[in-house]
Design a protein around this motif. Structure first.
Motif, PDB file in Angstrom:
ATOM      1  N   GLU A 128      33.984  34.213  45.497  1.00 39.29           N
ATOM      2  CA  GLU A 128      34.404  35.051  44.377  1.00 39.29           C
ATOM      3  C   GLU A 128      33.478  36.252  44.218  1.00 39.29           C
ATOM      4  O   GLU A 128      33.930  37.365  43.923  1.00 39.29           O
ATOM      5  CB  GLU A 128      34.428  34.232  43.087  1.00 39.29           C
ATOM      6  N   THR A 129      32.198  36.048  44.424  1.00 35.50           N
ATOM      7  CA  THR A 129      31.229  37.144  44.306  1.00 35.50           C
ATOM      8  C   THR A 129      31.528  38.245  45.319  1.00 35.50           C
ATOM      9  O   THR A 129      31.532  39.434  44.981  1.00 35.50           O
ATOM     10  CB  THR A 129      29.793  36.621  44.519  1.00 35.50           C
ATOM     11  N   LYS A 130      31.792  37.849  46.553  1.00 33.84           N
ATOM     12  CA  LYS A 130      32.089  38.837  47.596  1.00 33.84           C
ATOM     13  C   LYS A 130      33.432  39.513  47.342  1.00 33.84           C
ATOM     14  O   LYS A 130      33.584  40.710  47.584  1.00 33.84           O
ATOM     15  CB  LYS A 130      32.065  38.165  48.973  1.00 33.84           C
ATOM     16  N   ARG A 131      34.389  38.754  46.826  1.00 34.36           N
ATOM     17  CA  ARG A 131      35.699  39.321  46.528  1.00 34.36           C
ATOM     18  C   ARG A 131      35.589  40.409  45.458  1.00 34.36           C
ATOM     19  O   ARG A 131      36.164  41.489  45.590  1.00 34.36           O
ATOM     20  CB  ARG A 131      36.658  38.218  46.067  1.00 34.36           C
ATOM     21  N   VAL A 132      34.839  40.116  44.411  1.00 33.99           N
ATOM     22  CA  VAL A 132      34.641  41.105  43.346  1.00 33.99           C
ATOM     23  C   VAL A 132      33.945  42.351  43.899  1.00 33.99           C
ATOM     24  O   VAL A 132      34.310  43.486  43.564  1.00 33.99           O
ATOM     25  CB  VAL A 132      33.820  40.499  42.186  1.00 33.99           C
ATOM     26  N   GLU A 133      32.957  42.152  44.759  1.00 29.94           N
ATOM     27  CA  GLU A 133      32.233  43.290  45.332  1.00 29.94           C
ATOM     28  C   GLU A 133      33.148  44.129  46.229  1.00 29.94           C
ATOM     29  O   GLU A 133      33.085  45.364  46.211  1.00 29.94           O
ATOM     30  CB  GLU A 133      31.024  42.801  46.127  1.00 29.94           C
TER      31      GLU A 133
END
Length: 294
Positions: A134-139
């Protein structure tokens, strides 16, 4: 173009065509809107941005499947920008890739909404389809918004319009095209590397590479507008001059533009070396960007 690169580009283009059109077909939306979105999405583009993302990911051990949602989303953003660029209020073009532009095929209001649809749908695809944390997706969503929005591509379009009928210097020309064209190319390279597992240092070098790649792409675009084959490029030559655009040949002359392009190619290759992927397909893609005929 080498036979191996031609095969690579052809295979990736076919795979990305299927993915992009597949996403649009399954969309729940009015049929006329979907038809307009699909019309421009399948209008014969080379899919250079999603292919570049795939090549970047593969350079660090990733696969096309891993980047497909982000790559399809990126191409939708690019397609939206072309629809809006062609509108009467912008470049007022009637032909794109040898076919009537979206507002000619449908109507101006539908074309605007088709562009809006492609832009916003792109973020939904990354948010819901990309198999990363999720962190990478948001970034990745944040970076795409940054590259496409008022600090990136949209800013470049404004500066490009403001430079019409004026003599821009080399620094101003580089700024326009770094924003208008280069930011989405940088996103392609960066997102692919992130998904493939590149380190922060490697990504930094790839961003430098993408900066020069964007300039290479634009110089060649300007050169093709002077001496390209209308049948291959899908539009009449000389449209930049007609629209009073600031271009490399206009600033440097045709010979000077070609020399500047070669300088950018050498700098791009040096950045690939620093990123540790100097033997990857990205080198061949760089040469292709600089010598394409359409």
């Amino acid at each position: 173009m080498t036979e191996s690169l031609e095969k690579y580009l052809s295979e990736k283009q076919f795979q990305m065509d299927e993915a992009i059109i597949g996403y649009i077909k399954k969309l729940e939306a009015p049929e006329r809107l979907k038809a307009a979105m699909k019309y421009s999405a399948e209008a014969g583009g080379k899919r250079l941005r999603p292919i570049l993302m795939a090549a970047s990911c593969e350079s660090y051990g990733g696969t096309l499947k891993m980047v497909t949602p982000a790559a399809a989303a990126l191409e939708m953003v690019h397609t939206y920008s072309l629809i809006h660029d062609d509108l009467p209020a912008m470049d007022n073009d009637n032909i794109r890739r040898g076919k009537p532009t979206n507002h000619i095929q449908f109507d101006e209001a539908t074309a605007i909404l088709a562009g809006d649809g492609l832009l916003t749908y792109s973020f939904e695809i990354i948010a819901s389809e990309l198999a990363v944390s999720e962190t990478k997706r948001v970034e990745l969503i944040r970076q795409l918004a940054d590259a496409a929005g008022p600090k990136g591509m949209v800013a470049g379009q404004v500066l490009d319009m403001q430079a019409e009928d004026k003599k821009a210097d080399l620094e101003q020309l580089e700024q326009i095209h770094t924003l208008k064209t280069g930011r989405l190319l940088r996103y392609a390279v960066t997102a692919g590397a992130m998904i493939g597992g590149a380190t922060a240092d490697q990504i930094a070098s790839l961003q430098e590479y993408a900066y020069y790649l964007g300039l290479i792409f634009q110089v060649q675009d300007d050169i093709l507008d002077v001496q390209g084959d209308p049948e291959l490029i899908g539009k009449p030559v000389g449209s930049d001059e007609t629209n009073l655009k600031s271009t490399y040949p206009k600033l440097l002359g045709l010979g000077g533009a070609i020399q500047q392009k070669e300088l950018y190619i050498q700098k791009a290759k040096q950045s690939l070396k620093e990123a540790g992927v100097e033997s990857s397909v990205l080198v061949d893609i760089t040469e292709y960007f600089g010598n394409r005929d359409r």
